[in-house]
Design a protein around this motif. Structure first.
Motif: not given
Length: 406
Positions: A176-199
């Motif tokens: 849903t947030n692909l447009d924002r994430i693919s922008s050249a100025q993209y900087l992860p926001i808190l909601d992005d960081i909380l949803r990151v999945r890495q074992p």
């Protein structure tokens, strides 16, 4: 038991990509700021909490929330370090959805998406090699290809039946947030960081000062292949905090998870059942202690005692939001055959909680068993975690006071 093949080992090595290294850098950067000043009066009375649970249960997300609540927000530099991990999550999710079409014997509804998927595969391969510049140069092309695939009716059919294969909980959010994430100025926001999945593939320690007391949270990897390392963290534990996912009741362990732990990859293992079995193993784990030799014996006497008998045990049943959304369309009987169908979500959650608590072997000898406190949690909700952690802190301190009186 199935040993890992050479090909499996090579695949495992390939997964140590730029994204994993970036994630580890995030953790290492945070750890430097988390260690308290040893001269602080409360340092010596630090309370150790062992955070355990199956993989993908939300342990790391809860600790991120606690960092925000009790420490500080993420700096721009820290946010930037999560960018490659988020991009990898997106590529991984769309790949799993495409591969899932084989389960349902379907193909793309839009035939052009076959070409789009080739573009995605090429980009994912380059990303795994450690080249993030390719994403920066071609992010619009990848975005358009991924969006087209995501919107395909066949892919949406797979997504609607995602309980039949592994898919990250954050998939819909990132798409849903692909447009924002693919922008050249993209900087992860808190909601992005909380949803990151890495074992979590290494033992991580976080220290927080809560109401004047220091709490050391030890986060260990939940994947089966990581559990052999846990024994090194069992000493001087004040509280065992077990995190399980409520929404795992209709999910199966993946072949990769089973293979990495040398289990039969063709075995069907329910994810929540795995969590219950793990909880049972931990709370009933025994160790040997030796009493001094008596008058009639030259050898010390070995006695078995519960490893966590002197610990406060807390159970977080996480992902309450996903459970409530899934409950109406997927039966709890897929995990627990003795479950009696009900329309009450609250009764269903309570049933799951009892399934965890009843594995305490001390119930056989004591009708009350041990005090196991459980909470339903939503790791993405800051208020929820803040309230629950405050309650847990009070219970731990109360438990410590009562233990000193005995």
């Amino acid at each position: 038991m199935t040993p890992m093949s050479t090909q499996d080992n090579e695949l495992e090595a390939e997964n140590q990509s730029i994204c994993q290294r970036a994630f580890k850098n995030c953790l290492n950067y945070r750890e430097k700021n988390y260690f308290p000043d040893p001269s602080d009066p409360g340092f010596e009375q630090m309370i150790k909490i062992l955070v355990v649970g199956p993989g993908d249960s939300g342990k790391s997300t809860i600790l991120k929330q606690m960092r925000i609540i009790h420490d500080k927000n993420y700096s721009n530099e820290e946010c930037r370090r999560y960018k490659p991990v988020i991009i990898q999550n997106i590529f991984d999710s769309i790949t799993r959805l495409v591969e899932a079409m084989n389960l349902f014997n379907i193909s793309f509804n839009n035939k052009e998406n076959a070409t789009n998927y080739q573009t995605v595969q090429e980009g994912f391969k380059i990303l795994k090699s450690g080249d993030l510049n390719d994403w920066h140069k071609n992010s619009k092309n990848y975005r358009n290809a991924i969006k087209s695939i995501w919107e395909d009716k066949s892919i949406q059919h797979c997504f609607d039946n995602r309980n039949l294969f592994y898919l990250m909980d954050s998939t819909e959010y990132f798409m849903t947030n692909l447009d924002r994430i693919s922008s050249a100025q993209y900087l992860p926001i808190l909601d992005d960081i909380l949803r990151v999945r890495q074992p979590t593939t290494a033992i991580q320690e976080y220290t927080f000062k809560i109401s004047g007391s220091y709490f050391l949270f030890v986060d260990v990897g939940g994947q089966r292949s990581e559990r052999r390392k846990w024994i090194n963290c069992f000493e001087n534990v004040t509280c065992l905090l077990f995190v399980a996912s409520l929404s795992d009741y209709d999910l199966k362990m993946t072949k990769d998870e089973l293979r990495s732990s040398n289990s039969n990859e063709h075995e069907e293992v329910n994810r929540m059942r795995d969590g219950v079995d793990l909880f049972k193993t931990l709370i009933n784990w025994k160790k040997k202690i030796y009493t001094p030799a008596g008058k009639n014996s030259h050898k010390p006497k070995a006695v078995e005692v519960l490893l966590f008998d002197k610990c406060s045990i807390v159970l977080f049943l996480n992902k309450e939001d996903l459970f409530e959304e899934k409950f109406r369309r997927s039966s709890l009987k897929q995990c627990f055959r003795d479950y009696q169908e009900t329309n009450s979500v609250e009764q269903a959650k309570q049933f799951v909680a009892y399934k965890f608590v009843e594995v305490d072997d001390s119930l056989r000898n004591n009708s009350h068993g041990r005090d196991i406190y459980w909470h339903y949690t939503f790791a993405l909700d800051k208020k929820c975690i803040e309230t629950v952690v405050a309650s847990v802190k009070d219970r731990i301190l109360k438990f410590m006071i009562e233990s000193m009186r005995l």
